[in-house]
Design a protein around this motif. Structure first.
Motif, PDB file in Angstrom:
ATOM      1  N   ASP A  58       0.796  -1.270  -0.028  1.00  0.00           N
ATOM      2  CA  ASP A  58      -0.150  -0.047  -0.038  1.00  0.00           C
ATOM      3  C   ASP A  58       0.920   1.249   0.007  1.00  0.00           C
ATOM      4  N   GLY A  59       0.343   2.410   0.418  1.00  0.00           N
ATOM      5  CA  GLY A  59       0.948   3.550   0.431  1.00  0.00           C
ATOM      6  C   GLY A  59       2.043   3.783   1.411  1.00  0.00           C
ATOM      7  N   PHE A  60       2.217   2.854   2.366  1.00  0.00           N
ATOM      8  CA  PHE A  60       3.109   2.787   3.573  1.00  0.00           C
ATOM      9  C   PHE A  60       3.895   1.601   3.467  1.00  0.00           C
ATOM     10  N   PHE A  61       3.250   0.470   3.440  1.00  0.00           N
ATOM     11  CA  PHE A  61       3.986  -0.793   3.512  1.00  0.00           C
ATOM     12  C   PHE A  61       4.163  -1.327   1.945  1.00  0.00           C
ATOM     13  N   CYS A  62       5.481  -2.177   1.665  1.00  0.00           N
ATOM     14  CA  CYS A  62       5.614  -2.878   0.349  1.00  0.00           C
ATOM     15  C   CYS A  62       6.427  -4.070   0.395  1.00  0.00           C
ATOM     16  N   TYR A  63       5.758  -5.075   0.841  1.00  0.00           N
ATOM     17  CA  TYR A  63       6.589  -6.363   1.341  1.00  0.00           C
ATOM     18  C   TYR A  63       5.721  -7.566   0.863  1.00  0.00           C
ATOM     19  N   GLN A  64       6.094  -8.954   0.304  1.00  0.00           N
ATOM     20  CA  GLN A  64       5.510 -10.028   0.235  1.00  0.00           C
ATOM     21  C   GLN A  64       6.574 -11.109   1.004  1.00  0.00           C
ATOM     22  N   THR A  65       5.758 -12.199   1.746  1.00  0.00           N
ATOM     23  CA  THR A  65       6.478 -13.133   2.516  1.00  0.00           C
ATOM     24  C   THR A  65       6.090 -14.631   1.627  1.00  0.00           C
ATOM     25  N   TYR A  66       7.059 -15.485   1.920  1.00  0.00           N
ATOM     26  CA  TYR A  66       6.666 -16.946   1.537  1.00  0.00           C
ATOM     27  C   TYR A  66       7.639 -17.965   2.296  1.00  0.00           C
ATOM     28  N   TYR A  67       7.065 -19.202   2.353  1.00  0.00           N
ATOM     29  CA  TYR A  67       7.670 -20.137   3.210  1.00  0.00           C
ATOM     30  C   TYR A  67       7.690 -21.474   2.547  1.00  0.00           C
ATOM     31  N   SER A  68       8.529 -22.513   2.939  1.00  0.00           N
ATOM     32  CA  SER A  68       8.645 -23.883   2.246  1.00  0.00           C
ATOM     33  C   SER A  68       9.135 -25.021   3.670  1.00  0.00           C
ATOM     34  N   GLN A  69       8.953 -26.213   3.347  1.00  0.00           N
ATOM     35  CA  GLN A  69       9.353 -27.143   4.440  1.00  0.00           C
ATOM     36  C   GLN A  69       9.748 -28.099   3.615  1.00  0.00           C
ATOM     37  N   ASN A  77      14.460 -34.520  11.244  1.00  0.00           N
ATOM     38  CA  ASN A  77      14.720 -33.305  11.204  1.00  0.00           C
ATOM     39  C   ASN A  77      13.943 -32.322  10.087  1.00  0.00           C
ATOM     40  N   CYS A  78      13.624 -31.297  10.288  1.00  0.00           N
ATOM     41  CA  CYS A  78      12.766 -30.632   9.046  1.00  0.00           C
ATOM     42  C   CYS A  78      13.328 -29.292   9.008  1.00  0.00           C
ATOM     43  N   THR A  79      13.312 -28.658   7.797  1.00  0.00           N
ATOM     44  CA  THR A  79      14.086 -27.317   7.439  1.00  0.00           C
ATOM     45  C   THR A  79      12.780 -26.456   7.002  1.00  0.00           C
ATOM     46  N   ILE A  80      12.834 -25.247   7.472  1.00  0.00           N
ATOM     47  CA  ILE A  80      11.813 -24.325   6.992  1.00  0.00           C
ATOM     48  C   ILE A  80      12.375 -23.291   6.429  1.00  0.00           C
ATOM     49  N   GLY A  81      12.125 -22.771   5.385  1.00  0.00           N
ATOM     50  CA  GLY A  81      12.745 -21.433   4.708  1.00  0.00           C
ATOM     51  C   GLY A  81      11.853 -20.443   4.352  1.00  0.00           C
ATOM     52  N   ALA A  82      12.184 -19.231   4.563  1.00  0.00           N
ATOM     53  CA  ALA A  82      11.410 -18.139   4.395  1.00  0.00           C
ATOM     54  C   ALA A  82      12.150 -16.831   3.563  1.00  0.00           C
ATOM     55  N   TRP A  83      10.915 -16.544   2.971  1.00  0.00           N
ATOM     56  CA  TRP A  83      11.233 -15.463   1.606  1.00  0.00           C
ATOM     57  C   TRP A  83      10.857 -14.107   2.120  1.00  0.00           C
ATOM     58  N   PHE A  84      11.596 -12.987   1.799  1.00  0.00           N
ATOM     59  CA  PHE A  84      11.151 -11.661   2.091  1.00  0.00           C
ATOM     60  C   PHE A  84      11.455 -10.792   0.659  1.00  0.00           C
ATOM     61  N   TYR A  85      10.383 -10.331   0.060  1.00  0.00           N
ATOM     62  CA  TYR A  85      10.434  -9.539  -1.248  1.00  0.00           C
ATOM     63  C   TYR A  85       9.988  -8.240  -0.921  1.00  0.00           C
ATOM     64  N   ASN A  86      10.668  -7.120  -1.344  1.00  0.00           N
ATOM     65  CA  ASN A  86      10.273  -5.541  -1.436  1.00  0.00           C
ATOM     66  C   ASN A  86      10.111  -5.357  -2.979  1.00  0.00           C
ATOM     67  N   PRO A  87       9.090  -5.442  -3.369  1.00  0.00           N
ATOM     68  CA  PRO A  87       8.861  -5.083  -4.880  1.00  0.00           C
ATOM     69  C   PRO A  87       8.823  -3.884  -5.309  1.00  0.00           C
ATOM     70  N   CYS A  88       8.627  -3.061  -4.319  1.00  0.00           N
ATOM     71  CA  CYS A  88       8.675  -1.577  -4.459  1.00  0.00           C
ATOM     72  C   CYS A  88      10.427  -0.938  -4.676  1.00  0.00           C
ATOM     73  N   GLN A  89      11.189  -1.625  -3.882  1.00  0.00           N
ATOM     74  CA  GLN A  89      12.584  -1.344  -4.067  1.00  0.00           C
ATOM     75  C   GLN A  89      13.274  -2.390  -4.769  1.00  0.00           C
ATOM     76  N   GLY A  90      12.784  -3.369  -5.043  1.00  0.00           N
ATOM     77  CA  GLY A  90      13.395  -4.419  -6.030  1.00  0.00           C
ATOM     78  C   GLY A  90      14.283  -5.501  -4.827  1.00  0.00           C
ATOM     79  N   THR A  91      14.238  -5.322  -3.654  1.00  0.00           N
ATOM     80  CA  THR A  91      14.867  -6.055  -2.888  1.00  0.00           C
ATOM     81  C   THR A  91      14.567  -7.632  -2.425  1.00  0.00           C
ATOM     82  N   SER A  92      15.029  -8.736  -2.120  1.00  0.00           N
ATOM     83  CA  SER A  92      14.628  -9.798  -1.878  1.00  0.00           C
ATOM     84  C   SER A  92      15.703 -10.312  -0.796  1.00  0.00           C
TER      85      SER A  92
END
Length: 329
Positions: A266-277, A283-298
């Motif tokens: 929105d006008g204040f926040f700009c992020y997307q998150t994802y996960y996997s297992q 033993n289990c491994t959980i992965g996390a993704w963080f994207y900022n499409p407004c700044q083009g960072t991940s």
């Protein structure tokens, strides 16, 4: 037929010669019983050599009708039964030549039982009563032969009845034995966790110049995971900004591909998150993704944790007394 038939003819001829000579022998003074026995024994021995020399296979073949050294009946030796062969022979002789001596014998065996007279011998018949008298006192009939045979002796032996009393005892000895009944408790671990149980945290610092960094907390839900995304102040370690929570599909010991988590643009926040297992054994491994499409960072981060389990118990009895209990019945 066998060579024995020839032997029988020789013995008959010998007996006839013997009986013809008896009158001239008894014209003299009669011998005693011992002398008569010895004379008869000596006479019999003189004829043995002459009779033995005339008994051979060639003699039988020239004298006995239909004699052969290889009769077909020789194949019967060792057979488990002769019923089939006997029936076949009886049938062949029923219409066979009357001059065949073997068929004459077969026909006689088949017809004689119905032709010979039937009679019965009563217990009072002289054959039986006199036989019992001879058995009871042979000397009264045959005379005293003790003087003829020096090796004979008259003995009267009486053996009384014997009675024996045997006693046996059967008893069981007393023993003191011990045994155990053991309760075996086996723990059973089942993968799973209760709602609200914390699983793992994945952190990310996509902006080293910023005052905070990202944290992804995963905990168990009722039938899913709860994914909580927030930032942590780098100086104080306290929650700086809460980005929200979301129930996401997932369970223990399963493979989960990249799945969307909390997101806000929105006008204040700009992020997307994802996960996997991804799980391998316990033993289990959980992965996390963080994207900022407004700044083009991940950013991507992962963490491995041991799979929680719930424990239940199974108990069984090891009855080591079963054998002793069976003996006491």
């Amino acid at each position: 037929m066998r060579p024995a038939s020839r032997l029988t003819g020789q013995l008959v001829a010998f007996a006839a010669t013997l009986f013809a000579a008896l009158p001239s022998l008894y014209a003299q003074s009669p011998p005693t019983q011992g002398e008569a026995f010895e004379q008869g024994k000596a006479l019999g021995r003189t004829g043995n050599a002459a009779a033995r020399g005339t008994i051979s296979g060639s003699t039988a073949q020239s004298t006995v009708p239909s004699y052969t050294t290889n009769p077909p009946e020789a194949s019967y030796f060792g057979s488990p039964g002769l019923g089939t062969q006997a029936a076949a022979r009886a049938g062949a002789c029923a219409s066979g030549p009357a001059a065949d001596p073997s068929c004459t014998a077969v026909q006689f065996s088949q017809t004689n039982p119905s032709q010979r007279p039937s009679f019965s011998i009563a217990p009072t018949d002289p054959l039986l009563t006199r036989g019992r008298a001879i058995t009871a006192d042979p000397q009264a009939i045959a005379g005293n032969i003790a003087g003829t045979y020096s090796g004979c002796a008259v003995q009267t032996v009486t053996t009384p009845d014997r009675f024996e009393t045997a006693i046996c005892h059967q008893y069981r000895t007393l023993e003191t034995l011990t045994c155990d009944k053991v309760l075996i408790v086996t723990p059973i671990q089942t993968p799973g966790c209760s709602a609200g149980q914390f699983l793992t945290r994945v952190t990310a610092d996509p902006c080293p110049a910023c005052i905070d960094y990202l944290a992804f907390d995963f905990s168990c839900g009722t039938n899913s995971y709860t994914m909580h995304v927030f930032t942590i102040d780098k100086g104080s370690g306290q929650v700086y900004m809460d980005l929200g929570s979301q129930d996401v599909p997932g369970s223990l010991n399963t493979q989960i591909p990249q799945t969307p988590g909390p997101s806000r643009i929105d006008g204040f926040f700009c992020y997307q998150t994802y996960y996997s297992q991804s799980c391998a054994g316990p033993n289990c491994t959980i992965g996390a993704w963080f994207y900022n499409p407004c700044q083009g960072t991940s950013y991507y981060g992962a963490n491995t944790f041991a799979m929680p389990t719930t424990v239940s118990f199974s108990d069984t009895w090891d009855n080591q007394c079963a054998t002793l209990e069976a003996r006491s019945q």
